[in-house]
Design an enzyme around this catalytic site. Structure first.
Site, PDB file in Angstrom:
ATOM      1  N   HIS A 149       0.863  -1.200   0.000  1.00 27.28           N
ATOM      2  CA  HIS A 149       0.000   0.000   0.000  1.00 27.28           C
ATOM      3  C   HIS A 149       0.890   1.237   0.000  1.00 27.28           C
ATOM      4  O   HIS A 149       1.487   1.586   1.021  1.00 27.28           O
ATOM      5  CB  HIS A 149      -0.900   0.018   1.232  1.00 27.28           C
ATOM      6  CG  HIS A 149      -1.879   1.152   1.223  1.00 27.28           C
ATOM      7  ND1 HIS A 149      -3.237   0.969   1.272  1.00 27.28           N
ATOM      8  CD2 HIS A 149      -1.702   2.494   1.145  1.00 27.28           C
ATOM      9  CE1 HIS A 149      -3.848   2.137   1.229  1.00 27.28           C
ATOM     10  NE2 HIS A 149      -2.932   3.092   1.157  1.00 27.28           N
ATOM     11  N   ASN A 206      -5.064   7.313  -6.026  1.00 25.51           N
ATOM     12  CA  ASN A 206      -5.824   8.540  -5.715  1.00 25.51           C
ATOM     13  C   ASN A 206      -4.984   9.796  -5.888  1.00 25.51           C
ATOM     14  O   ASN A 206      -4.659  10.494  -4.949  1.00 25.51           O
ATOM     15  CB  ASN A 206      -6.446   8.487  -4.323  1.00 25.51           C
ATOM     16  CG  ASN A 206      -5.420   8.510  -3.217  1.00 25.51           C
ATOM     17  OD1 ASN A 206      -4.320   8.028  -3.399  1.00 25.51           O
ATOM     18  ND2 ASN A 206      -5.779   9.064  -2.080  1.00 25.51           N
ATOM     19  N   ASP A 257       1.443   2.697   3.530  1.00 27.67           N
ATOM     20  CA  ASP A 257       0.627   3.901   3.341  1.00 27.67           C
ATOM     21  C   ASP A 257       1.517   5.147   3.383  1.00 27.67           C
ATOM     22  O   ASP A 257       1.055   6.226   3.766  1.00 27.67           O
ATOM     23  CB  ASP A 257      -0.503   4.009   4.373  1.00 27.67           C
ATOM     24  CG  ASP A 257      -1.607   4.972   3.911  1.00 27.67           C
ATOM     25  OD1 ASP A 257      -1.678   5.268   2.702  1.00 27.67           O
ATOM     26  OD2 ASP A 257      -2.378   5.439   4.757  1.00 27.67           O
ATOM     27  N   LYS A 304      -9.312   0.042  -5.968  1.00 27.85           N
ATOM     28  CA  LYS A 304      -9.390   0.671  -4.656  1.00 27.85           C
ATOM     29  C   LYS A 304     -10.740   1.320  -4.429  1.00 27.85           C
ATOM     30  O   LYS A 304     -11.204   2.116  -5.255  1.00 27.85           O
ATOM     31  CB  LYS A 304      -8.280   1.724  -4.561  1.00 27.85           C
ATOM     32  CG  LYS A 304      -8.168   2.428  -3.226  1.00 27.85           C
ATOM     33  CD  LYS A 304      -7.572   1.529  -2.162  1.00 27.85           C
ATOM     34  CE  LYS A 304      -7.751   2.120  -0.771  1.00 27.85           C
ATOM     35  NZ  LYS A 304      -6.702   3.026  -0.357  1.00 27.85           N
ATOM     36  N   HIS A 333       1.659   5.403  -1.654  1.00 30.45           N
ATOM     37  CA  HIS A 333       1.338   6.608  -2.440  1.00 30.45           C
ATOM     38  C   HIS A 333       2.643   7.198  -2.962  1.00 30.45           C
ATOM     39  O   HIS A 333       3.524   7.550  -2.161  1.00 30.45           O
ATOM     40  CB  HIS A 333       0.634   7.653  -1.566  1.00 30.45           C
ATOM     41  CG  HIS A 333      -0.664   7.172  -1.020  1.00 30.45           C
ATOM     42  ND1 HIS A 333      -1.870   7.387  -1.656  1.00 30.45           N
ATOM     43  CD2 HIS A 333      -0.958   6.443   0.093  1.00 30.45           C
ATOM     44  CE1 HIS A 333      -2.841   6.833  -0.952  1.00 30.45           C
ATOM     45  NE2 HIS A 333      -2.316   6.245   0.112  1.00 30.45           N
ATOM     46  N   LEU A 362      -4.776   9.298   8.001  1.00 29.07           N
ATOM     47  CA  LEU A 362      -6.112   8.693   8.005  1.00 29.07           C
ATOM     48  C   LEU A 362      -6.024   7.232   7.599  1.00 29.07           C
ATOM     49  O   LEU A 362      -5.268   6.912   6.681  1.00 29.07           O
ATOM     50  CB  LEU A 362      -7.032   9.438   7.035  1.00 29.07           C
ATOM     51  CG  LEU A 362      -7.498  10.825   7.523  1.00 29.07           C
ATOM     52  CD1 LEU A 362      -8.209  11.567   6.412  1.00 29.07           C
ATOM     53  CD2 LEU A 362      -8.383  10.708   8.763  1.00 29.07           C
ATOM     54  N   HIS A 414      -4.566  -0.442   5.791  1.00 27.38           N
ATOM     55  CA  HIS A 414      -4.098   0.344   6.948  1.00 27.38           C
ATOM     56  C   HIS A 414      -5.063   0.289   8.137  1.00 27.38           C
ATOM     57  O   HIS A 414      -5.633   1.301   8.538  1.00 27.38           O
ATOM     58  CB  HIS A 414      -3.809   1.791   6.555  1.00 27.38           C
ATOM     59  CG  HIS A 414      -4.805   2.455   5.635  1.00 27.38           C
ATOM     60  ND1 HIS A 414      -6.142   2.529   5.917  1.00 27.38           N
ATOM     61  CD2 HIS A 414      -4.652   3.072   4.443  1.00 27.38           C
ATOM     62  CE1 HIS A 414      -6.750   3.171   4.938  1.00 27.38           C
ATOM     63  NE2 HIS A 414      -5.877   3.498   4.032  1.00 27.38           N
ATOM     64  N   HIS A 465     -10.425   1.410   1.646  1.00 24.84           N
ATOM     65  CA  HIS A 465     -10.199   2.418   2.701  1.00 24.84           C
ATOM     66  C   HIS A 465     -11.439   2.334   3.597  1.00 24.84           C
ATOM     67  O   HIS A 465     -12.498   2.814   3.215  1.00 24.84           O
ATOM     68  CB  HIS A 465     -10.016   3.823   2.115  1.00 24.84           C
ATOM     69  CG  HIS A 465      -9.717   4.848   3.179  1.00 24.84           C
ATOM     70  ND1 HIS A 465      -8.501   5.470   3.306  1.00 24.84           N
ATOM     71  CD2 HIS A 465     -10.479   5.326   4.197  1.00 24.84           C
ATOM     72  CE1 HIS A 465      -8.532   6.280   4.356  1.00 24.84           C
ATOM     73  NE2 HIS A 465      -9.717   6.217   4.908  1.00 24.84           N
TER      74      HIS A 465
HETATM   75  O1  DOR Z   1      -3.020   9.472   5.812  1.00 21.56           O
HETATM   76  C1  DOR Z   1      -3.340   9.191   4.671  1.00 21.56           C
HETATM   77  N1  DOR Z   1      -2.774   9.800   3.601  1.00 21.56           N
HETATM   78  N2  DOR Z   1      -4.284   8.269   4.487  1.00 21.56           N
HETATM   79  C2  DOR Z   1      -4.777   8.002   3.275  1.00 21.56           C
HETATM   80  O2  DOR Z   1      -5.633   7.173   3.178  1.00 21.56           O
HETATM   81  C3  DOR Z   1      -4.332   8.782   2.091  1.00 21.56           C
HETATM   82  C4  DOR Z   1      -2.992   9.324   2.276  1.00 21.56           C
HETATM   83  C5  DOR Z   1      -2.599  10.367   1.238  1.00 21.56           C
HETATM   84  O3  DOR Z   1      -2.773  10.117   0.044  1.00 21.56           O
HETATM   85  O4  DOR Z   1      -2.086  11.420   1.607  1.00 21.56           O
HETATM   86 ZN    ZN Z   2      -3.334   5.125   1.496  1.00 18.32          ZN
END
Ligand code: DOR
Ligand code: ZN
Length: 344
Positions: free
Chosen positions: A13, A41, A247, A99, A15, A219, A174, A136
């Site tokens: 997971h 995302n 995450d 997702k 980003h 989150l 997460h 999520h």
């Molecule tokens: O803390 C987070 N940041 N939780 C998420 O689900 C998304 C992520 C983000 O893309 O910044």
């Molecule tokens: Zn995430």
């Protein structure tokens, strides 16, 4: 134990953001992971196979030449994702999941799903193809307390969803609560969860006592200590339903240290070292390899990596700041000491 060799781990997971940012985010992950599930995302979410292919290419372009790192792409489900797009993505061979972001649940999720019933045909296709649904797990109703949103999501959305699609492969991403741990433990083998390093290391006291610390804000939000302990027990249990997903989510210092700060902890530059610290603290270093390197590929039906990674117990100090596309970024644990590092 002062040295530990494990099969090269994967991050299930992640980003990475896009464009110039990839110059620093991709090498940060490629340094210790063989593969990573890339979250879709972005400011323009990746909603179809062509976009996923182009994004994959941009990631590959920014992968250090010496690295064998492979990005595993995902699609972002919207109310309008047709079953045909799921089939196309699955047939592409480079998309490994889709997702589900409840609309508005987190960063760049505004075009997410407003009602899971609207994506029944897409989920039906995923169930038939064995393509994992990555979730999520938080409700977004304003009257539900932010600390309860995961538990309410499990009861009101996830349980009915699994009843409707019993063979659907589902990963609750997460996880942050004891309720989530119990839900995973009590489900059959089609259900698994990822756990971040920051949810294993911290609880809401770390974020809120002695002043608000925006770099711990993520989150789903950090919960009570009792939930943190349930996550640690799950991670070190050897139960293959729990595996590594960082995450890691970079935001600039300005975006984090603000009157309305963004959610996300940037852990890629210290990821496997942070997990090693948790397992070490709980006398469970022998369980790290399963969690970090075996259970993820096993659940996705992929081969385990053949390379290895060696960690040594040797303190080092995390940089105070890093650069991302010409802007300053504060990694989790900035300026603090870590006990473990990767052997060269
Ligand atoms: O803390 C987070 N940041 N939780 C998420 O689900 C998304 C992520 C983000 O893309 O910044
Ligand atoms: Zn995430």
């Amino acid at each position: 134990m002062n040295q530990l060799q494990i099969t090269l781990p994967d991050d299930w997971h992640l980003h990475l953001r896009d464009a110039e940012s990839l110059k620093s985010t991709v090498p940060a992950t490629a340094r210790c992971f063989g593969r990573a599930i890339i979250m879709p995302n972005l400011q323009l979410p990746i909603t179809n196979t062509e976009q996923a292919e182009a994004y994959k290419q941009r990631i590959v372009t920014n992968t250090p030449p010496s690295s064998t790192f492979t990005p595993l792409m995902t699609l972002y489900l919207t109310d309008n994702t047709p079953a045909s797009e799921i089939k196309k993505a699955h047939n592409s061979g480079f998309v490994y999941g889709a997702k589900l972001y409840p609309a508005g649940a987190t960063t760049n999720s505004d075009s997410g799903v407003t009602d899971v019933n609207k994506i029944s045909s897409a989920i039906e296709a995923m169930e038939a193809l064995g393509m994992p649904l990555l979730v999520h797990g938080e409700v977004t109703q304003t009257d539900i307390d932010i600390f309860d949103r995961e538990a309410v999501f499990i009861d009101t959305i996830l349980k009915p969803l699994k009843q409707k699609f019993p063979k659907l492969k589902l990963i609750l991403e997460h996880i942050t609560t004891e309720e989530a741990v119990r839900f995973i433990e009590n489900s059959d083998n089609t259900v698994a969860a990822t756990i971040t390093a920051h949810h294993l290391l911290y609880n809401r006291n770390h974020m809120l006592v002695g002043g608000i610390k925006p770099h711990y804000y993520c989150l789903p939000i950090l919960k009570r200590n009792r939930h943190q302990q349930a996550l640690i027990s799950a991670a070190i249990s050897g139960n293959p339903k729990f595996f590594l997903g960082t995450d890691s989510a970079p935001h600039t210092q300005l975006a984090k240290e603000s009157a309305c700060g963004c959610a996300g902890c940037y852990t890629a530059p210290t990821a496997i070292e942070l997990y090693a610290e948790v397992f070490d603290t709980h006398n469970a270093l022998d369980k790290l390899e399963g969690f970090a390197s075996f259970f993820g590929p096993d659940f996705y039906g992929l081969p385990r990596n053949t390379q290895t990674l060696t960690l040594i117990r040797k303190p080092w100090t995390v940089p105070a700041s890093l650069d991302m596309a010409g802007e300053t970024l504060i990694p989790l644990r900035a300026n603090e000491e870590l006990a473990w590092q990767i052997a060269n």
